[in-house]
Design an enzyme around this catalytic site. Sequence first.
Site, short mmCIF file in Angstrom:
data_model
loop_
_atom_site.label_atom_id
_atom_site.label_comp_id
_atom_site.label_asym_id
_atom_site.label_seq_id
_atom_site.Cartn_x
_atom_site.Cartn_y
_atom_site.Cartn_z
N GLU A 134 0.79 -1.23 -0.09
CA GLU A 134 0.07 0.13 0.06
C GLU A 134 0.95 1.30 -0.14
OE1 GLU A 134 0.18 -2.27 2.39
OE2 GLU A 134 0.13 -1.37 4.29
N GLU A 165 -5.45 -2.60 -1.13
CA GLU A 165 -4.50 -1.62 -1.00
C GLU A 165 -5.14 -0.17 -1.04
OE1 GLU A 165 -1.93 -3.03 -0.09
OE2 GLU A 165 -2.52 -4.99 -0.95
N GLU A 204 -4.17 -4.14 9.48
CA GLU A 204 -4.62 -5.18 8.39
C GLU A 204 -6.10 -5.59 8.65
OE1 GLU A 204 -3.33 -5.43 5.74
OE2 GLU A 204 -1.24 -4.83 5.87
ZN LIG Z 1 -2.71 -4.95 3.78
#
Ligand SMILES: [Zn+2]
Length: 671
Positions: A340, A365, A387
């Site tokens: 990302e 992303e 995440e």
């Molecule tokens: Zn990720």
Amino acid sequence: MLHRQGTLDWPPLFNKDRKMRGIHCAGAERYTVREPLTEVVVAHRIIEVDIHRRGWRRKMARLDPHSYTDSSHPLAKHVALTLYFDFAANTIHGSALLTLPSAHTGHLLLDTRSLLVHSVIDPVSGAPIPFSFPSSDDPVFGRPLSLSLSAQSAALIVFCTSPSSSALQWLSPAQTASKAYPFVYTQCQSIHARSIFPCQDTPAARLTFSARLNLPSPLTAVMAAARAADTRDPIAGEAGPACSDALWCSPGRAVEEFVMDRPIPTYLFAFAAGCIASRDVGPRTRVHAEGGLVLLDAAAREFAGAEDMIRAGEALFGPYEWGRFDLLVLPPSFPYGGMENPMMVFLTPTVIKGDASGAQVVAHELAHSWTGNLITNKTNEHFWLNEGFTTYAERRIVEVVQGEERAVLNTGIGWKGLNEEMERFADNMEFTKLKPNLEGIDPDEVYSQVPYEKGFQFLWRIERQIGRLAFDVFVKKYIATFKFQSIDTETFLEFLKVNVPGIENQIDLKLWVEGTGIPPDAMEPVSTIYSKIVSLANEFKQGKIPKEEEVADWSGQEWELYIENLPKSVEASQVASLDARYQLAESRDYEVKVAFLQLAVSSGCKEYHGEVESTLKQVGRMKYLRPLYTALVHGTGDEEKMLARRIFAEARDSYHPIAQGVVQSILAKHS
Ligand SMILES: [Zn+2]
């Protein structure tokens, strides 16, 4: 627990035998002394002397178990980089001008790994700044560069990277699609920026940067940053001490300049250089690719919906704060699905497959633009804040642009993945915690689906408790409150409790955050298609293969979910019949192909070894390397283990250094 409590004799610092005095922890030792109650982290000799001189009362502690950054030192707010790319030697000659918020006297510890530091200079007076390194490197964390500042607010560090820099992959022309030009790209997450330039390599610190890159023409560079000027000829004197004018201004060189004016953690530092083509696919999105025009065409088609996704993200999470959302398609050795990097996401070419699932990696992303890049986990122990939130946000975006059914399949694949991680970590349940203790642990080594999928489950559980409308308001407020900050789990929980009063009485927050395993109130997704696929997979155990009409409208994700729900190992003849009917081993979708090959290896089907070998030599994405190498080393006989070792020996150079390390550790555990 790498922590020892007790009263220590003065001075413990010069004791050479670490085992006697403390527990070795990433090149440092941690002591807690009772009188006075002071915690001391002894990093290396230079700090030992420093503590000795200043006495016990000085509090020194690391900000992050994965960085030598000291909490008593100021955090750099800007770095100006000058980088000369030497493709013949696979190195970069560079300088980093670090600016502190105010003048500082005393030591300043910076992370480095495999960097050669030539000199450190006061940019104002031109005088040298004393610096030192410990005598040995920690293999995982590198070694701290200690500067001795005296009322200085900036330091110019002149250095050179190593060909073995863990963040950089240098590809020879033969390893690229162009076949004519070399290529180099970065992957800094989790702790690899330190192998490109000396820095406080912790997500707890954020800084802006500018970068001046000198490359051989006709190569071009892209960065996760804004382009500051058009490509131009080098100018004598502008490289400063980074390299000589003779080198900087040699014929056939060109300079490119970039700037990142929003403060970012160092793991988001990124560039690539090589023969790169590009095309606009939206008002703020341009696709770049190394693989030539055919790949660029395919990428442009695959990512045509990027703008719709950005708008969906903005509606859910607030304004997109990064200006551009460009995409860079990397060579097949890129170790992740996507990274990302702000303003320019890096992607594996394996996401280009002409169906919805490739776009989901982009959705993930993109979602990081809010959760991860705007609000960042303070250390890797809080990785779920990046995440788990991003997996949740990704599925919400997918739901808007591709429909609820796609999002549910995505959740189902994640649910299966989470359950499998519980088996992987059965002997070390610490890593099934949302907030694990990672003291002394290499984050690449324990990278798993847990922060993604358990984090997703936690947020989904809160959403179910308070309702989607209320949760959406909460998430928007959370992002607006903490944007451009690095926070920890406790900060999130406090914010949650303040904004959702009584939530701690409805959900066992402590169990979710600190407990091992999957909490009982986590949930498997429910949908007609999902349930149908899982029941077809269960019927496989009775020897039933799905009929053609049952799979007629399946795409890659349905097949992936189906294969993942089959038993880990089945009759070899059944594997062969399944493949004879549906040609899964030859699927162009790597998710399907790899899931099938993993099943084939685990079931002892030796006829697929050739396909496994060619797959492991074509791609370097760790999502594929991990299961295939793991299946081989767990194989029934020595043949599979030997095959794994031979393939790695032959394919190793085509993998990114991070992936090399991961495969090496899989093989080492089963040698
Ligand atoms: Zn990720």
